[in-house]
Structure formats: structure tokens, C-alpha cells
Design a protein around this motif. Structure first.
Motif, PDB file in Angstrom:
ATOM      1  N   LEU B  53       0.833  -1.204   0.000  1.00 25.87           N
ATOM      2  CA  LEU B  53       0.000   0.000   0.000  1.00 25.87           C
ATOM      3  C   LEU B  53       0.861   1.244   0.000  1.00 25.87           C
ATOM      4  O   LEU B  53       0.607   2.207  -0.725  1.00 25.87           O
ATOM      5  CB  LEU B  53      -0.902  -0.007   1.237  1.00 25.87           C
ATOM      6  N   GLU B  54       1.917   1.209   0.813  1.00 22.68           N
ATOM      7  CA  GLU B  54       2.789   2.367   0.911  1.00 22.68           C
ATOM      8  C   GLU B  54       3.422   2.646  -0.444  1.00 22.68           C
ATOM      9  O   GLU B  54       3.524   3.800  -0.876  1.00 22.68           O
ATOM     10  CB  GLU B  54       3.865   2.092   1.949  1.00 22.68           C
ATOM     11  N   GLU B  56       2.224   1.910  -3.334  1.00 24.99           N
ATOM     12  CA  GLU B  56       1.206   2.455  -4.225  1.00 24.99           C
ATOM     13  C   GLU B  56       0.959   3.927  -3.914  1.00 24.99           C
ATOM     14  O   GLU B  56       0.938   4.776  -4.802  1.00 24.99           O
ATOM     15  CB  GLU B  56      -0.062   1.644  -4.028  1.00 24.99           C
ATOM     16  N   VAL B  57       0.791   4.225  -2.639  1.00 27.73           N
ATOM     17  CA  VAL B  57       0.489   5.607  -2.258  1.00 27.73           C
ATOM     18  C   VAL B  57       1.652   6.516  -2.608  1.00 27.73           C
ATOM     19  O   VAL B  57       1.462   7.629  -3.117  1.00 27.73           O
ATOM     20  CB  VAL B  57       0.165   5.680  -0.757  1.00 27.73           C
ATOM     21  N   TYR B 266      -3.268   8.957   4.075  1.00 28.40           N
ATOM     22  CA  TYR B 266      -3.873   7.629   4.121  1.00 28.40           C
ATOM     23  C   TYR B 266      -5.293   7.689   4.671  1.00 28.40           C
ATOM     24  O   TYR B 266      -5.809   6.712   5.193  1.00 28.40           O
ATOM     25  CB  TYR B 266      -3.022   6.711   5.002  1.00 28.40           C
ATOM     26  N   LYS B 268      -8.094   7.757   3.285  1.00 33.33           N
ATOM     27  CA  LYS B 268      -9.189   7.039   2.621  1.00 33.33           C
ATOM     28  C   LYS B 268      -9.057   5.533   2.743  1.00 33.33           C
ATOM     29  O   LYS B 268      -9.927   4.811   2.325  1.00 33.33           O
ATOM     30  CB  LYS B 268      -9.194   7.393   1.132  1.00 33.33           C
ATOM     31  N   TYR B 269      -7.980   5.056   3.292  1.00 33.03           N
ATOM     32  CA  TYR B 269      -7.742   3.624   3.244  1.00 33.03           C
ATOM     33  C   TYR B 269      -8.349   2.930   4.456  1.00 33.03           C
ATOM     34  O   TYR B 269      -8.549   3.535   5.480  1.00 33.03           O
ATOM     35  CB  TYR B 269      -6.234   3.345   3.138  1.00 33.03           C
ATOM     36  N   ARG B 274      -5.286   3.460   8.201  1.00 29.98           N
ATOM     37  CA  ARG B 274      -5.857   4.789   8.034  1.00 29.98           C
ATOM     38  C   ARG B 274      -5.147   5.801   8.902  1.00 29.98           C
ATOM     39  O   ARG B 274      -4.695   5.492  10.016  1.00 29.98           O
ATOM     40  CB  ARG B 274      -7.334   4.747   8.414  1.00 29.98           C
TER      41      ARG B 274
END
Lengths: 358, 949
Positions: B53-54, B56-57, B266, B268-269, B274
Motif C-alpha cells: 500500500l505504501e 502504491e500511495v 492515508y 481514505k484507506y 488509516r
């Protein structure tokens, strides 16, 4: 299903449970050829396995047997039953050989001690299997870490470690001084004394029952019944407030038992003679004191003259009296239990003034 | 060597071989299993998810920052760079020469520098030796001295050499710069523009998956050495955990899974990735609660040291989330930790751990409304609670009930208050779930009759000030009630107590007041509340007698239900049986019966009444004669939030065994824990039913969970200062006197705005009051309010409080306005050079268009109007006027006051006076305002006519 569970709950009541344990031991010793057969062995194993497997589906029983502290006790039951059965079986087989005149199996190759590969190999296998058990255990059962200890909160039930649960059960029937100090000391003293009072030369280095009937029976009674089965009782059948709960019963902390036990002095003075209790405690407890003195001082010589005469001859007076004393002390527990169950007897001798009760 | 004899075996070796093989396989498998179990940990899997995730963000952020670069500027810079690169190429030879010489110089510099340093080192040694020798032998060291001095000279020479070479180098550098400086400048600017991009690019490189990371550092069995997946923890030295025998620094491992909790981006995750809400107030490094020093569990509770979802004692916030968790995480109620996490909507209950006994905590709206509800419901009156001691009794006095009510009305009221006024805070004491059966009705009625008889028998006679007041016009009265400010504390038709809130129900609801009491009583009450109850919080609205008549007449038209009538009338025998029950608990039956026989009917009723009031605790909320010093009947709730769940009695109620469920059930139906039990009547539960709905129930649960044991040490608490003390005390006071019901203060309150059409028609916001008004003016105003805004219908009542409270409020305003200090007075002198421009600007900016001057301007909408500027000299603080004139929106967002000196062209001004500079102009206007006289003033001696509505 509930009906079967109900039966087990009823059978697990301490009185019936104890009686059933004693009965099983008597039957096993008396009909040992039958009970040590492989069929019975497998049958008992299957029965126990089914009992725990199916019983474990019940949520209350599941809570008990899956508590990490209690898992070893489940193992203990299997191991205890197995080793008792196995040693009796070896004893029966040896007895049969001895009866035929062959001598026990262990004597067959007694000039050699097999080390390689027999001992070492089996040791290695045992080591491996032990490691496997420990590894699997540590993966599956987490350390039972609870909340930070709080001196204001006592857990209910407050159980001793499993090896003391037998003594904790004794506390139900005896004053703490006796159940916690005197009798455990006598147990230790008794165990230490065994080599000195056991003059039976037979059975040295091989399994046998016929040659050591009394010794083995007495030991099995003391160990399997009075020690181990009380541990099992304390683990599975004692719940909050040390009340009895059947294995499939819900542990309700609010369950109440009427504790309406009566001292012997009350039975004697108040109920039998219709008087009040005497103020002098020696007089008050005289019946109980006399009974105890008779039990300890009069019964041994009586037994020496009547039932145990051959043993007096075999052991000689000092050993005999020590043995009988220890034996009587050991039997005091089941006797007290019976007195409690039949007569609601609280104490034989009750002297709270000096904190001494029997 | 002896030959091996063939011997027998104890076992069948082939069989043993099989067993050995099998057990070895088991060992191998279990070892693999063990390694896998360690590799497959819940938190490691969470961290693996997060790395993806990191990545991607961060890639998204990188793309965004690349897009955000100013294309044109970038191109320009790159062109510049290209041009200067070309020119460098053109001069390549020269540059190379210079670089060669630079290299030479650098080498020389190095050698000379070293020589200088060595010389200095040698000199220092010799100097020391010289000094030591001189001490021993003061004479005869002349030679040595000369040597030392010579060496000093050498050191100086060396240093000079170094400096020379450095100067050479600098000159050469400058020459090089002639060719390369442009390129360097362009590169520097490019680097600035692409700084964020480069940072993100480097970050992406760091967190990208790689062979080393995935196959070595985090590989099974190898990951004990230097894994990237690690447990993260925060150890807070000042914030402690109470583990019963010790207080230990908290060690929170929440960030092992909540990896982005303090990182923006973060939001929205899904959890656990979050961002924490409101990073400026919580968790952010610039917030008052930075994560590194505060940790997590001090607010959220739970087992911080755990890295497993279930063991950390996460607690679901609603049934839907509970189901989700049961499926996803096999969630079960936490058993092995006494203080499970608070559901997220109750997290603010933990503010109390450090914000001790603060009734208002900024940025914590849930706990603030929880405390307002707790106080208004009067829970503290029966249940002693730390922080709520010495507060007034929440109910009206009953010592003069004779003069106000009738026995029948009181009986109906007591029997079921909600049938008369469904918004009331008076709870229902009888006919609850454990006293509802027909067998209980006679007992209930006997108790009610006796209690009411006691009240009336022990009531003082009350003579109203005006015995037979004239009637008035109810329509006019209604107009007054709905506009003058009564609705700040009283509701009329509203029927949802939770929606209206504790502030607008601060005073008794006005519904059915006409059926409750007489016109004369209402008239006298509205006219002068303190005549009936000297301790009342109801203020004086300064109404004229005709207005009072109008209002009272209107109130008598508010008739309504008379409540629940008695279902049975108890016989004397039944009443006697009830009294006998009470007496039997205190004395043997024979004695009780004897006592009963000796009393006559009236005496029995009064005796029973007194015992009933003592049993149910009516005196905790109401002043009743004979119960002035009686201790309240409720459980002490000061540490209820820290109570262990094992101490709560769940009886036969089938709810989950958790503290929150118990509190929820108790507040919903306090007597429900009696159900299914066999109880004597006097053994039954006594807490009355407040008809809390779910919203109020949750608020009170939050309040109760906030009453925790004081565990945190002083070093964790907010620092004590005078300013803070004034602020805390003032915040409590403005809530307990319900100032915030009408006025917004520090972002909270101002409920009155819900009953007016335009927020400017509501009472003013008081947040800037301390910085704004002069304290002695404020003091005079609070003692005897004047009209500041004549176009408003609402008026500031006369509260008649004592000096202690007024000074506390003034101190609070000063503290929150950052102007704490001794009360200042101001002597004003105006510069003659400012007078003219000041007056000019005053006319030019047309202040009088909106600021009233006696009469209200007819051509302005009401929302534009502003107070009379003639009050300025004694009302406003001169420094504040400057701040206000510079930027009114910052002080009072949404104000209609224009900003005359906006940022461009500030510090220049659009107006020509005083050289077109803004600051002198602002000062000139301020000075002019301070000369105005003749406006309304609270300080004028009594007797002078004040303008009121």
C-alpha cells in the motif's frame, strides 16, 4: 445426548465417583486376567478417546479440557490408565510364567544389559518424539497469561497446581493443619519408609502381582485412588467456590450448597443426650478424642492379634507397628470421606480454641 | 578386538527403524510448522500488506508531485541549464586548466595545512614543558624561553602560508565560478523545484520490494537478523500503566499494524492503515498530544503491548462492526485484560486521565456533551463523583411547596413525570419494571401519598410579593417569551430531550406549566424569582409589571396533561402494612407493631413519608425540610470507569458481560437487574428511570467511563499555570450557569441560535471578550446589564451573582484572551496631529452607517448593525481595537465588519490620509473613537435612565 450428559454429570458426583474408582480398582485387581487383556486395553483406550472427543463438543467441557493448564491432566489420565494397565499386564504375564515354573521374562537374559542399539535407539526415538510433542504443544497452546495480578481480586475457583489438587480436595474433609501439614508430611515419611518396612524379597527387578499382592494393592489404592483420581476430580469436577459441577455442567458462581455438617461432639451431646455442649473443651470433645485414641493406639495391637498376625511375624514388631500406623493414617482419608458423606460429619474432634480439629 | 557376538535384541530392529523414520518425519514436519508459524504472524502479514500500500500511495504522490511541477518554469530552467552547459563546453579547455591548477593548489594546501598543524602541536608541547619547568626553576630558563618564542613565530609563519594559499584558491574558485555559476544556479533552482519529487523517488526506491529484502532479510528462519518487518513500539516515560503492584512506562505496540497512523495521505484507506483523524490535535508531531510522548493506549485503552488483534482488546463500535470482526478476525470479547479498548466513539472518555476534572476539554465534543448531560440529569446529586462536588441540587426546592402546587398535582407528577412533561429531567421513581405488577400498586400509592403528605406538612408558608396580580395579554406574553431570551434555558413545545440538549433544558420545560400552578405564583416568579427561592439560577429579565402580567398570562395558557392518575386507592390496612415493612427492618416485629398501634392516621402517614423520602433519595435533588444533611443514596461513581467487570451484578439479565453493556442496561432500565429474583419489597433496586434514549445513554456511558482512577503522574498532566487555572475554572462556570446556552464561547455553545432565524439575532459570541473589553466595564455590565445592541430582542438578564463568580468569569475571559494580568485602566491622550485625520477617516469610512448612535438606522438590514461607538472609551481595550480594525474576520469569523486594510496593499492603505500608511490610519481612527462620549454606560450611577427594550 443431554440424557447421556446427565448420566455423566450424576456419575461424577464425588461420592459416586470415589465409589466407582474404588470399584474399578477392586475389579481390576480381582479379575486381573480379564482386565489386562488387549481387548479390554483397547476398549478402555477407545472409550476414553471417545469420551474426550465427543465430550469436548460440549461447550462447558470444552472450556475445561482446552484450558492450557488442564491439557496435561487430560494427558495424565491417558498415561496413568495406560501404565497401570501395562504394568498389571506384565505382572499377570509374569505370574503365569512363574506359575508354570519358567521364571519372569526379565530373568531370561539377565546377564546382559542391552545398550546398543536397543537402549540408545529407543532413547533417540523417545527424544525425537518428545521434541515433536513440545514443538507442537508450544505452537498450539499459548502461555496462559492473564491480567496483571490484582491483590483485590481473587480468582474463583482458586485452584492449586495440579500436583496439589489432591491435597486441596482433602481440605474439604479435613482441617488445614491435617490436610496441609500433617498428612502430606506423613505421605512423604511413608514413602521414605517404604524401603525399610518392605521386607518382601520377591518382585525385585521384574513385574509381578501374585508375589506382592498386599504391597501393590495398597500402593495402587494410595496412588491411583487417593492421589491421582482426586487430582482428576479437582481439575474437572470442582468449579467456583469449590462446589461440585458435573463435567457438562455450567460453572455458575452463584450456585449454593447448604453446608450443614455437624461435629461429633454435637451428635453426642446435643442430639443423642439432649443436653447443651459442655463448656470445657476436653470434656466436650471426649468422645472424639477417645475414638481417635482407640484408632491409633488400640486398633494396631488388635489388628496384630487378629487380622494381620502373619505380618507381625514377618516384619517384627517395630516395622509392623510403623506400617500399620502409616496404613491407618492413609485410610483415615477415605474413612473421613465416608463419615462426611453418610453422617454429614464435620469434625471428629473440634477444638477451635486451640485451632486443632480432626 | 573381541568379535561381536550375535546377541538377541529386546526389540525388533526393523520395526524400530520404521518408528525412527516416522518420528523423524514428524520432527521435520513440526519444525517446518514451527518456522512457518513464526513467519506467518498476523502482524507480519499486515506489514506486508502495508508495504504494498505504501508503495502504491508513494507512487501516486510521486505522480502527483510530478504533475504539480510548473512546466513552463521547469522548461525555462532546463533551457538555462542547457545554455550554460554549452558555454561551459565552449570554455572546456580553460575550465580544465583551472581545475588542474585547483588540484595543485589543493595538494599544496593540504601539505602546508598539515605542516602548520604539526608545528602548532609541537609548539603546544614545548610551551607546556617550558611552563612546567619555569614553575620548578624560575631562573635559568632564558634559553628555553627564546626557543619557545621562536617556535611561536614559526607557527605564525605557517599559518600565514596557509592563509595565502587559501586566498589563492578562493581567487581561482571565483574565476571558475565565472564559467560555471550560471549552471550551478540553474541546477540549484531545478533541485528546489524537484525536491519533493526526488524525495518521493528515493522513498520509492527504499520501499520497493527487492530480492535482498524478500528473500534474505524477511525470509523464514533468517529473519532474526535484520528484518524489515519489525515490531514497532512507543515507550512513554511520563505516561504509565497501573499494573496493581507498580506503575510502569507504557509500551504501545499499536504502530506495528497501524503503520500510517501519523502520516497524512492515508485518510481514505481501510483500517489498520488509516491516518488518525484530526492530526493537528492528536498524534501529529506538532499537536498537543504527539504520538512519541503520548502513545496510544492512554486514550484508547486496551493492551498496548500486544501485537495480535484479539489480544490487544480491540472493541467494536457498533453491532455491524462486531459481526465483521467476528468473521474476519474471529473476534471474541476480550477476557484477559481488565481495561479493553473503548469503542472509538467513546475515546474522549480518557481525556480525564490528564485533563483532570475539566468540565470542558477543547477538541473533545463528545465528552463535553457527556458531562453537560451528566450534570443536567443530576447524577452527581445521588452519586458522589469527583469533580462534581459542591454543585447545587438539580431540582427545584420543595420547602415551600405549599405556596406553589397542589397535593393532587404533585402526586400525579411524581407517579409519572413523563406523562406531564416528556422533556423533563425529573425521573420516574415508582411504577418501574420491578414495581409494576398489580400487587405493587397499593404499595406504590401508599408510598406516594405518604411522601407528598410529608412534603406538604413540612412546607413553609409562602406569601407572594403581589397577592392578586392583574392579568395581561397572552399574545403579547408569547411574543416576549419567544424573543427576549427565555428560550435559551426553557423549551416550550419540543419533545425530544436528547435533540434539544442539556443546555436548552437547563430550566424547567414550560409545557403544561399552566395546569401546574396558579397565575399568582407564575406572576410573582417571573417578576422576582429570588423571592420564592433565593438560590435559584433563574435571572431577572428586568420586565415591567405589565410585561410580567403578559408573560404570566401566556404561561397559564400552556395547559397540558395532568399526568397518570392513581390506578388504586390504598386502604389504611395496606398503608399500614407498608409502614410496618419499613419498621420491621429496624426493630423486632413486636416492637414495630406496637409502635404502629400508638400512632394515629396522620402521624403514620408522615412517618411513612419521611421513610419513603429517605429510601428513594428525593432530598438529593430537592431541598426538603428535615433532610438538609442527609447523605445521598447512590454508589460513588468517582472511579466507576476503572471498575472491574467482575464487580458488576448481571443477575438474570441476558446481556454480554462487559462494563459498557451493563452501564447501557442500567441506564436504559435501572430496575431491570431485579427481574427473576425473589426479593422483599425493601430489598429491591431504587434507582429511578430517566427515560434516556440511545443518544443520552451513550453520552452518559462516555461520562461514566471517563471517571477513572488517577494513575498518570504529574509530569504527564498539563502544566499548572494561573492562566490554565482561570481557564479551567471559567469553562466550568460558564457551563454550570448556562452562559453557553445563549453565547458561543471558545467554539462551544450558543444553542440559542437554533431558535432565531439569523445568527446575528442571537446573543453575541464571547470568545474574544477577554481581549476585547475592559474588565472594570465588564464587571459593571455583569452587575447591571445595559443595552449594547438595541436592535436585538434578546436581552442579557440580571443574574445577581456574587463577586467571586463574576471575577472568576472575568479572569477566564482574560486568560482565554491572552491578556491575563492586573486589571488595567487606561488614560487616553490624543495627539493633535492625529485628530483631524482620525475624524476624516471616521467620516470617510462611514462607520455611522452601521454603528448605531442612539436611534437604529432604518436603511440597514438588522444583520449589519453594530454597537454604539460612543461606548468605546470605557468599554473596549485600545490594543484590541487595532487588531479588530486590521482583520475583523480573524477575531469574529462571519462578522459584517468590513476589512478596510486588506493584505495587499497592506502595509500601504487605499486611503490618502497620513501618507497612505495603514498603521497610522488605524491608530488615528482608534484615537478618535476614544474621544467619543455620551453613549450608554453600566458605570453611570443608579437612577439614571437606561435604554432597554
Amino acid at each position: 445426548m443431554d440424557f447421556i450428559k446427565g448420566i455423566f454429570n450424576v456419575l461424577a458426583d464425588p461420592r459416586l465417583y470415589f465409589f466407582l474408582m474404588v470399584l474399578s480398582l477392586v475389579l481390576m485387581v480381582w479379575k486381573r486376567e480379564v482386565f489386562t487383556s488387549k481387548a479390554v486395553g483397547y476398549g478402555v483406550l477407545i472409550f476414553l478417546t471417545l469420551f474426550f472427543a465427543l465430550g469436548g463438543l460440549d461447550p462447558n467441557f470444552q472450556l475445561i479440557i482446552t484450558k492450557p493448564d488442564n491439557v496435561p491432566i487430560v494427558g495424565l489420565i491417558f498415561l496413568l490408565v495406560f501404565f497401570t494397565w501395562y504394568s498389571m499386564r506384565q505382572a499377570v504375564l509374569n505370574d503365569q510364567r512363574i506359575a508354570k515354573g519358567e521364571g519372569p521374562i526379565e530373568k531370561a537374559e539377565s546377564d546382559r544389559v542391552w545398550v546398543w542399539p536397543d537402549l540408545v535407539y529407543t532413547e533417540l526415538i523417545a527424544l525425537i518424539l518428545c521434541s515433536v510433542v513440545l514443538i507442537v504443544w508450544s505452537i498450539l497452546l499459548k502461555a496462559p497469561l492473564e491480567q496483571p495480578a490484582n491483590r483485590a481480586v481473587t480468582p474463583n475457583p482458586s485452584k492449586a497446581p495440579w500436583y496439589f489438587l489432591g491435597l486441596q480436595e482433602m481440605l474439604v474433609y479435613f482441617d488445614p493443619w491435617l490436610a496441609g501439614v500433617v498428612l502430606p508430611s506423613l505421605i512423604i515419611v511413608g514413602l521414605i519408609a517404604i524401603p525399610y518396612i518392605d521386607k518382601n524379597p520377591k518382585g525385585n527387578g521384574y513385574f509381578t502381582f501374585a508375589e506382592r499382592k498386599v504391597e501393590i494393592t495398597v500402593f495402587l489404592f494410595g496412588f491411583v485412588i487417593l492421589w491421582s483420581s482426586l487430582i482428576v476430580l479437582g481439575t474437572f469436577l470442582r468449579g467456583p467456590n469449590w462446589n461440585f459441577f458435573g463435567p457438562f455442567e455450567y460453572w455458575d458462581t452463584h450456585k449454593l450448597e447448604a453446608l450443614t455438617n455437624v461435629n461429633l461432639s454435637e451428635y453426642f451431646w446435643v442430639r443423642a443426650l439432649g443436653q447443651g455442649l459442655p463448656t470445657n473443651y476436653v470434656l466436650r470433645e471426649l468422645p472424639g478424642i477417645l475414638l481417635c485414641l482407640i484408632y491409633v493406639l488400640v486398633l494396631p495391637p488388635l489388628l496384630a492379634r487378629r487380622g494381620f498376625k502373619p505380618y507381625l511375624a514377618k516384619l517384627g514388631a517395630p516395622r509392623f507397628y510403623v506400617t500399620v500406623f502409616l496404613f491407618l493414617m492413609m485410610m483415615s482419608l477415605p474413612i473421613k470421606m465416608l463419615l462426611r458423606w453418610i453422617f454429614n460429619l464435620k469434625y471428629i474432634v473440634a477444638i477451635p480454641e486451640i485451632f486443632f480439629n480432626i | 578386538m573381541a568379535e561381536k557376538k550375535a546377541v538377541g535384541h529386546a526389540y525388533n530392529i526393523d520395526f524400530l527403524n520404521v518408528v525412527f523414520a516416522a518420528s523423524s518425519i514428524f520432527l521435520f514436519v513440526s519444525t517446518i510448522w514451527m518456522v512457518w508459524d513464526d513467519f506467518d504472524r498476523e502482524w507480519k502479514n499486515t506489514q506486508r500488506q502495508f508495504t504494498q500500500l505504501e508503495l502504491e500511495v508513494t507512487r501516486q504522490q510521486l505522480a502527483q508531485s510530478e504533475r504539480g511541477v510548473d512546466r513552463a518554469k521547469m522548461q525555462g530552467l532546463q533551457q538555462q541549464l542547457a545554455v550554460s552547459q554549452k558555454s561551459i563546453e565552449a570554455n572546456r579547455q580553460r575550465i580544465d586548466e583551472i581545475n588542474d591548477r585547483m588540484a595543485d593548489i589543493d595538494a599544496r594546501l593540504y601539505r602546508v595545512n598539515q605542516a602548520a598543524q604539526f608545528a602548532k602541536a609541537t609548539y603546544d608541547v614545548n610551551r607546556y614543558a617550558f611552563e612546567a619547568e619555569r614553575k620548578e626553576n624560575p631562573e635559568g630558563i632564558g634559553e628555553r624561553q627564546k626557543e619557545v618564542e621562536a617556535e611561536a613565530e614559526r607557527v605564525r609563519e605557517r599559518n600565514l602560508e596557509v592563509q595565502k594559499i587559501e586566498a589563492e584558491r578562493a581567487a581561482l574558485q571565483a574565476e571558475l565560478g565565472k564559467y560555471t555559476s550560471q549552471a550551478a544556479e540553474a541546477q540549484k533552482q531545478i533541485a528546489e523545484i524537484t525536491f519533493e519529487q526526488n524525495r518521493l523517488r528515493r522513498l520509492v526506491q527504499t520501499i520497493e520490494p527487492s530480492v535482498v529484502k524478500d528473500y534474505f532479510r524477511n525470509a523464514p528462519l533468517l529473519d532474526f537478523m535484520a528484518p524489515t518487518l519489525t515490531v514497532r513500539q512507543i515507550v512513554t516515560p511520563n505516561v504509565v500503566d497501573d499494573v496493581n503492584f507498580a506503575r510502569v512506562a507504557k509500551m504501545d505496540r499499536c504502530t506495528t499494524c497501524h503503520l500510517a497512523i501519523d502520516r497524512r495521505g492515508y485518510e481514505k484507506y481501510p483500517q489498520p492503515f488509516r491516518t488518525h483523524p484530526n492530526l493537528q490535535a492528536y498524534v501529529g508531531s506538532d499537536s498537543p498530544h504527539p504520538m512519541a510522548t503520548t502513545g496510544c493506549t492512554v486514550c484508547h485503552q486496551g493492551l498496548g503491548g500486544s501485537t495480535s488483534f484479539n489480544d490487544a482488546s480491540h472493541y467494536p463500535g457498533n453491532p455491524k462492526q462486531r459481526q465483521e470482526w467476528e468473521e474476519k478476525y474471529h473476534w471474541h470479547e476480550p477476557h484477559m485484560w481488565d481495561y479493553p479498548m473503548l469503542p472509538t466513539n467513546m475515546t474522549e472518555a480518557s481525556c480525564q486521565q490528564c485533563h483532570r476534572q475539566e468540565v470542558y476539554v477543547p477538541n473533545a465534543p463528545k465528552v463535553n456533551v457527556a458531562y453537560s448531560t451528566y450534570e443536567r440529569a443530576g447524577c452527581y446529586a445521588c452519586h458522589k463523583t469527583k469533580g462534581f462536588e459542591n454543585l447545587r441540587k438539580p431540582g427545584p426546592i420543595l420547602t415551600r411547596i405549599n405556596g406553589k402546587l397542589t397535593e393532587d398535582w404533585v402526586k400525579n407528577w411524581v407517579r409519572d413525570p413523563y406523562a406531564v412533561k416528556n422533556v423533563t429531567w425529573m425521573p420516574k421513581v415508582w411504577y418501574n419494571s420491578n414495581s409494576n405488577s398489580p400487587a405493587d400498586h397499593p404499595r406504590n400509592e401508599a408510598e406516594i401519598n405518604a411522601a407528598v403528605a410529608y412534603l406538604f406538612a413540612n412546607s413553609e408558608t409562602y406569601t407572594p410579593a403581589v397577592a392578586s396580580p392583574p392579568k395581561g395579554n397572552p399574545a403579547a406574553g408569547e411574543q416576549i417569551v419567544r424573543s427576549i431570551g427565555c428560550l435559551g434555558c426553557h423549551v416550550i413545545e419540543e419533545s425530544d430531550r436528547a435533540a434539544v440538549g442539556p443546555r436548552r433544558t437547563f430550566g424547567q420545560p414550560l409545557k403544561s406549566v399552566g395546569s401546574k400552578t396558579t397565575y399568582a405564583w407564575l406572576y410573582n416568579w417571573v417578576r422576582d424569582p429570588k423571592h420564592y427561592n433565593p438560590a435559584t439560577y433563574m435571572p431577572d429579565l428586568r420586565l415591567t409589571d405589565p410585561q410580567v402580567a403578559d408573560v404570566a398570562t401566556y404561561l397559564t395558557t400552556l395547559t397540558g396533561s395532568n399526568g397518570m392518575p392513581a390506578p388504586v386507592t390504598p386502604t389504611q390496612a395496606q398503608s399500614d402494612a407498608v409502614l410496618l415493612d419499613y419498621l420491621r427492618n429496624l426493630m423486632p416485629l413486636a416492637e414495630a407493631q406496637g409502635r404502629l398501634e400508638k400512632m394515629d392516621v396522620k402521624a403514620k402517614q408522615l412517618d411513612l413519608g419521611q421513610r419513603v423520602i429517605a429510601r428513594y433519595g428525593c432530598f438529593s435533588c430537592h431541598d426538603i425540610k428535615g433532610f438538609e444533611n442527609t447523605q445521598p443514596i447512590g454508589v460513588d461513581l468517582s472511579e466507576e470507569g476503572s471498575k472491574l467487570v467482575t464487580r458488576l451484578d448481571f443477575a438474570f439479565v441476558d446481556i454480554e458481560h462487559s462494563k459498557l453493556e451493563w452501564f447501557h442496561q442500567k441506564l436504559k432500565d435501572p430496575r431491570s437487574f431485579d427481574q427473576g429474583r425473589v426479593l422483599e419489597p425493601l430489598e429491591k433496586l431504587r434507582m429511578p428511570d430517566y427515560h434516556f434514549n440511545d443518544v443520552e445513554n451513550e453520552r452518559l456511558q462516555t461520562a461514566i467511563m471517563s471517571f477513572q482512577r488517577d494513575v498518570q503522574p504529574a509530569s504527564a498532566l498539563p502544566a499548572r499555570t494561573a492562566k490554565r487555572d482561570y481557564t479551567v475554572r471559567g469553562r466550568a462556570l460558564v457551563r454550570r450557569q448556562n452562559c453557553v446556552g445563549c453565547h458561543e464561547i471558545e467554539g462551544d455553545g450558543g444553542d440559542y441560535r437554533t431558535v432565531v432565524t439569523d445568527p446575528t439575532l442571537a446573543p453575541p459570541m464571547l470568545t474574544p471578550e477577554g481581549a476585547k473589553v475592559q474588565p472594570d466595564w465588564l464587571y459593571a455590565f455583569l452587575q447591571a446589564p445595559i443595552t449594547i445592541r438595541p436592535w436585538l430582542s434578546v436581552r442579557m438578564p440580571t443574574f445577581g451573582l456574587d463577586d467571586g463568580r463574576w471575577n472568576a468569569i472575568i479572569d477566564y475571559f482574560e486568560a482565554s484572551g491572552n491578556s491575563i494580568g492586573p486589571f488595567r485602566t487606561y488614560d487616553h491622550a490624543e495627539l493633535t496631529s492625529m485628530a483631524g485625520p482620525g475624524r476624516q477617516l471616521f467620516d470617510l469610512l462611514r462607520c455611522q452607517q452601521c454603528h448605531v448612535l442612539g436611534a437604529i438606522p432604518a436603511d440597514q438590514p438588522l444583520s449589519n448593525l453594530a454597537p454604539d461607538l460612543r461606548m468605546t472609551h470605557e468599554r473596549l481595550k485600545p490594543e484590541w481595537i487595532l487588531d479588530w480594525l486590521r482583520n475583523p474576520q480573524r477575531i469574529q469569523p462571519g462578522t459584517r465588519m468590513p476589512q478596510f486594510w486588506p493584505a495587499p496593499p497592506y502595509p500601504k492603505s487605499a486611503y490618502p490620509q497620513l501618507g497612505g500608511e495603514a498603521e497610522p490610519q488605524i491608530r488615528a481612527i482608534r484615537d478618535h473613537l476614544m474621544t467619543l462620549r455620551g453613549g450608554p454606560s453600566p458605570k453611570r450611577p443608579a437612577g439614571t435612565a437606561q435604554s432597554t427594550n
